[in-house]
Write a protein that holds these residues in place. Structure first.
Motif, mmCIF file in Angstrom:
data_model
loop_
_atom_site.group_PDB
_atom_site.id
_atom_site.type_symbol
_atom_site.label_atom_id
_atom_site.label_comp_id
_atom_site.label_asym_id
_atom_site.label_seq_id
_atom_site.Cartn_x
_atom_site.Cartn_y
_atom_site.Cartn_z
ATOM 1 N N LEU A 66 0.713 -1.203 0.131
ATOM 2 C CA LEU A 66 -0.124 -0.147 -0.063
ATOM 3 C C LEU A 66 0.947 1.316 -0.118
ATOM 4 C CD1 LEU A 66 -2.932 -0.271 2.555
ATOM 5 C CD2 LEU A 66 -3.121 -0.289 -0.033
ATOM 6 N N ASP A 67 1.897 1.201 0.795
ATOM 7 C CA ASP A 67 2.896 2.548 1.076
ATOM 8 C C ASP A 67 3.314 2.531 -0.411
ATOM 9 O OD1 ASP A 67 4.121 4.315 2.506
ATOM 10 O OD2 ASP A 67 6.147 3.173 2.211
ATOM 11 N N ASN A 68 3.777 1.656 -0.967
ATOM 12 C CA ASN A 68 4.572 1.893 -2.536
ATOM 13 C C ASN A 68 3.465 2.297 -3.513
ATOM 14 O OD1 ASN A 68 6.913 0.639 -1.439
ATOM 15 N ND2 ASN A 68 6.481 -1.347 -2.257
ATOM 16 N N LEU A 69 2.188 1.629 -3.230
ATOM 17 C CA LEU A 69 1.136 2.311 -4.398
ATOM 18 C C LEU A 69 0.799 3.526 -4.098
ATOM 19 C CD1 LEU A 69 -1.479 -0.440 -4.258
ATOM 20 C CD2 LEU A 69 -0.022 -0.048 -6.044
ATOM 21 N N SER A 70 0.726 4.235 -2.748
ATOM 22 C CA SER A 70 0.341 5.337 -2.650
ATOM 23 C C SER A 70 1.406 6.799 -2.441
ATOM 24 C CB SER A 70 -0.295 5.677 -1.019
ATOM 25 O OG SER A 70 0.812 5.330 0.052
ATOM 26 N N ASP A 71 2.580 6.338 -2.694
ATOM 27 C CA ASP A 71 3.790 7.067 -2.695
ATOM 28 C C ASP A 71 3.454 8.321 -3.706
ATOM 29 O OD1 ASP A 71 5.522 6.662 -0.821
ATOM 30 O OD2 ASP A 71 6.927 5.547 -1.636
ATOM 31 N N ASP A 72 3.093 7.959 -4.991
ATOM 32 C CA ASP A 72 3.021 8.607 -5.899
ATOM 33 C C ASP A 72 1.494 9.071 -6.298
ATOM 34 O OD1 ASP A 72 5.723 8.787 -6.564
ATOM 35 O OD2 ASP A 72 5.770 6.717 -7.177
ATOM 36 N N MET A 73 0.927 8.619 -5.459
ATOM 37 C CA MET A 73 -0.896 8.853 -5.794
ATOM 38 C C MET A 73 -1.323 10.404 -5.640
ATOM 39 S SD MET A 73 -3.030 5.520 -5.048
ATOM 40 C CE MET A 73 -3.110 4.098 -6.116
ATOM 41 N N ASP A 74 -2.348 10.796 -6.093
ATOM 42 C CA ASP A 74 -2.965 12.106 -5.489
ATOM 43 C C ASP A 74 -4.004 11.653 -4.362
ATOM 44 O OD1 ASP A 74 -4.963 11.061 -6.972
ATOM 45 O OD2 ASP A 74 -4.867 12.759 -8.477
ATOM 46 N N ASN A 75 -4.702 12.645 -3.829
ATOM 47 C CA ASN A 75 -5.311 12.246 -2.750
ATOM 48 C C ASN A 75 -6.836 11.422 -3.182
ATOM 49 O OD1 ASN A 75 -6.280 14.861 -3.869
ATOM 50 N ND2 ASN A 75 -7.791 14.715 -2.577
ATOM 51 N N ARG A 76 -7.255 11.603 -4.641
ATOM 52 C CA ARG A 76 -8.335 10.977 -5.066
ATOM 53 C C ARG A 76 -7.854 9.381 -5.184
ATOM 54 N NH1 ARG A 76 -11.217 13.429 -10.311
ATOM 55 N NH2 ARG A 76 -11.683 15.065 -8.549
ATOM 56 N N GLY A 77 -6.824 9.089 -5.604
ATOM 57 C CA GLY A 77 -6.260 7.804 -5.854
ATOM 58 C C GLY A 77 -6.449 7.227 -4.485
ATOM 59 N N ILE A 78 -5.586 7.759 -3.446
ATOM 60 C CA ILE A 78 -5.635 7.215 -1.969
ATOM 61 C C ILE A 78 -7.185 6.975 -1.572
ATOM 62 C CG2 ILE A 78 -5.045 7.827 0.356
ATOM 63 C CD1 ILE A 78 -2.567 9.086 -0.895
ATOM 64 N N GLN A 79 -8.121 8.034 -1.813
ATOM 65 C CA GLN A 79 -9.406 7.727 -1.475
ATOM 66 C C GLN A 79 -10.137 6.289 -2.086
ATOM 67 O OE1 GLN A 79 -10.746 9.769 0.875
ATOM 68 N NE2 GLN A 79 -12.026 8.154 1.000
ATOM 69 N N ASP A 80 -9.831 6.160 -3.204
ATOM 70 C CA ASP A 80 -10.212 5.006 -3.894
ATOM 71 C C ASP A 80 -9.745 3.663 -3.376
ATOM 72 O OD1 ASP A 80 -11.753 6.626 -5.718
ATOM 73 O OD2 ASP A 80 -10.252 6.123 -7.322
ATOM 74 N N ILE A 81 -8.537 3.764 -2.887
ATOM 75 C CA ILE A 81 -7.968 2.751 -2.130
ATOM 76 C C ILE A 81 -8.398 2.531 -0.833
ATOM 77 C CG2 ILE A 81 -5.756 1.779 -1.112
ATOM 78 C CD1 ILE A 81 -4.084 2.618 -3.364
ATOM 79 N N SER A 82 -8.799 3.406 -0.177
ATOM 80 C CA SER A 82 -9.364 3.481 1.004
ATOM 81 C C SER A 82 -10.720 2.943 1.307
ATOM 82 C CB SER A 82 -9.134 5.044 1.905
ATOM 83 O OG SER A 82 -10.199 5.147 2.806
ATOM 84 N N ASN A 83 -11.339 3.463 0.150
ATOM 85 C CA ASN A 83 -12.909 2.969 -0.008
ATOM 86 C C ASN A 83 -12.961 1.255 0.132
ATOM 87 O OD1 ASN A 83 -13.950 5.574 0.194
ATOM 88 N ND2 ASN A 83 -13.884 5.702 -1.811
ATOM 89 N N VAL A 84 -11.971 0.790 -0.785
ATOM 90 C CA VAL A 84 -12.074 -0.540 -0.950
ATOM 91 C C VAL A 84 -11.663 -1.158 0.183
ATOM 92 C CG1 VAL A 84 -10.740 -2.521 -2.259
ATOM 93 C CG2 VAL A 84 -11.475 -0.514 -3.650
ATOM 94 N N VAL A 85 -10.486 -0.875 0.943
ATOM 95 C CA VAL A 85 -10.056 -1.448 2.120
ATOM 96 C C VAL A 85 -10.947 -1.460 3.267
ATOM 97 C CG1 VAL A 85 -8.125 -1.372 3.676
ATOM 98 C CG2 VAL A 85 -7.714 -1.034 1.290
ATOM 99 N N MET A 86 -11.458 -0.319 3.451
ATOM 100 C CA MET A 86 -12.476 0.024 4.721
ATOM 101 C C MET A 86 -13.548 -0.824 4.407
ATOM 102 S SD MET A 86 -10.109 1.294 6.571
ATOM 103 C CE MET A 86 -11.403 1.263 7.947
ATOM 104 N N ASN A 87 -14.138 -0.781 3.313
ATOM 105 C CA ASN A 87 -15.296 -1.687 3.085
ATOM 106 C C ASN A 87 -15.201 -3.010 3.176
ATOM 107 O OD1 ASN A 87 -17.579 0.094 2.259
ATOM 108 N ND2 ASN A 87 -16.594 0.704 0.466
#
Length: 338
Positions: A91-112
């Protein structure tokens, strides 16, 4: 007379935190098998993990970190913790170059996936991975440990999202703001909930919320996180990343690089001292709870000493030079990537 030009530093000397930490370093006897199995689990069916990424995960040695930080737990529990840490680094590697929208998408999947592990479905591979290890957690973890795990993952995503916003704007926070954010971006707090799970502890909420217990968790988080800022600084500065305590204190206090490294090193030493002091002042809640609390606090101490030693064994921060850096404490700065 022309002004004297100060050349940029080419080396830093990192603090000797290993000697300052006198806790026993232990290794789980299942570490080799778990390392192999957990990496296989991570790589399975992921078309985005190319050969270079896989080599990086081999060099990361997350299974070894897990074995040092959870030295007394059984194989099934160690495997869950290793899967989580491999997943977290992914996750850390994925999020390093992501904007906050991309991180929000990952967050939604993980938290759900965490809130509804048996019913939520998504095409994202993160959904399957998250449900896979979390259904193993809920099988034996106490309700309190599960609640703390999910809550702290929420805090993790909120803070990583804020970090992405700061990175995009070039904003460097002041030290106090940085510390508050970094305690959640570290991903340490869910690891503390896994200490409860992996050791089959059932500690009441009011005990976990006691100021001394919270203080012990915070001191551990601070040591792991701030020392990581020192160890990862070289790689991060070469990539132009500025979300690091060293950059923060240089910016806020006008320090040169080596003085900033020394400053953060002293804060790390103080966090170990804080942990030792809080541990002496643990109250009693009765023999059963005291026994579980002692195992939990020992788990935090394992994280302090384990993470320090692992940082030099992993290739994530010092490449193949970790053993030499551990001995000399001299780090040659990498050139900045264009």
């Amino acid at each position: 007379m022309s002004p004297v030009s100060l050349s940029a530093p080419t080396k830093i000397v990192i603090p000797d935190l290993v000697s300052h930490c006198t806790f026993d370093l232990r290794m789980n006897r299942n570490h080799r098998l778990v390392s192999i199995e957990s990496k296989r689990w991570l790589f399975n069916g992921d078309p985005y993990l190319d050969e270079q990424s896989r080599r990086a995960f081999h060099g990361l040695k997350a299974g070894r970190l897990t074995a040092m930080c959870y030295p007394n737990v059984g194989y099934p529990q160690l495997r869950v913790c290793a899967d989580f840490l491999n997943w977290l680094f992914h996750l850390d590697n994925l999020s390093d170059d992501m904007d906050n929208r991309g991180i929000q998408d990952i967050s939604n999947v993980v938290m759900n996936s965490l809130h509804n592990p048996h019913t939520y479905r998504s095409s994202a591979r993160l959904n399957r991975m998250t449900k896979d290890f979390y259904t193993r957690v809920v099988h034996t973890a106490s309700p309190g440990a599960c609640q703390r795990y999910i809550e702290t993952m929420e805090f993790f995503f909120q803070s990583v999202n804020q970090q992405a916003i700061d990175r995009a704007s070039g904003y460097v926070p002041d030290l106090e703001s940085y510390i508050a954010l970094r305690r959640d971006t570290s991903g340490c707090k869910p690891c503390w909930a896994l200490i409860e799970y992996a050791n089959n502890l059932d500690i009441p909420d009011e005990v976990m919320d006691h100021p001394i217990i919270r203080g012990l968790g915070e001191a551990t988080n601070d040591l792991v996180t701030w020392s990581n800022d020192i160890f990862s600084y070289n790689v991060e500065q070469s990539k132009g990343h500025m979300h690091n305590m060293i950059d923060v204190v240089m910016n806020e206090q006008g320090l040169d690089l080596q003085t900033a490294v020394d400053f953060v090193g002293e804060m790390c030493r103080q966090s170990i001292d804080r942990f030792i002091e809080d541990r002496k002042n643990l109250p009693s809640w009765g023999s059963k709870i005291d026994k579980d609390v002692a195992i939990y606090v020992e788990g935090l101490a394992d994280w302090i000493v384990g993470s320090l030693h692992w940082s030099f064994e992993s290739e994530r921060y010092f490449g193949k030079q970790g053993k030499e850096v551990k001995k000399t404490r001299v780090v040659t700065l990498l050139r900045k990537r264009l």
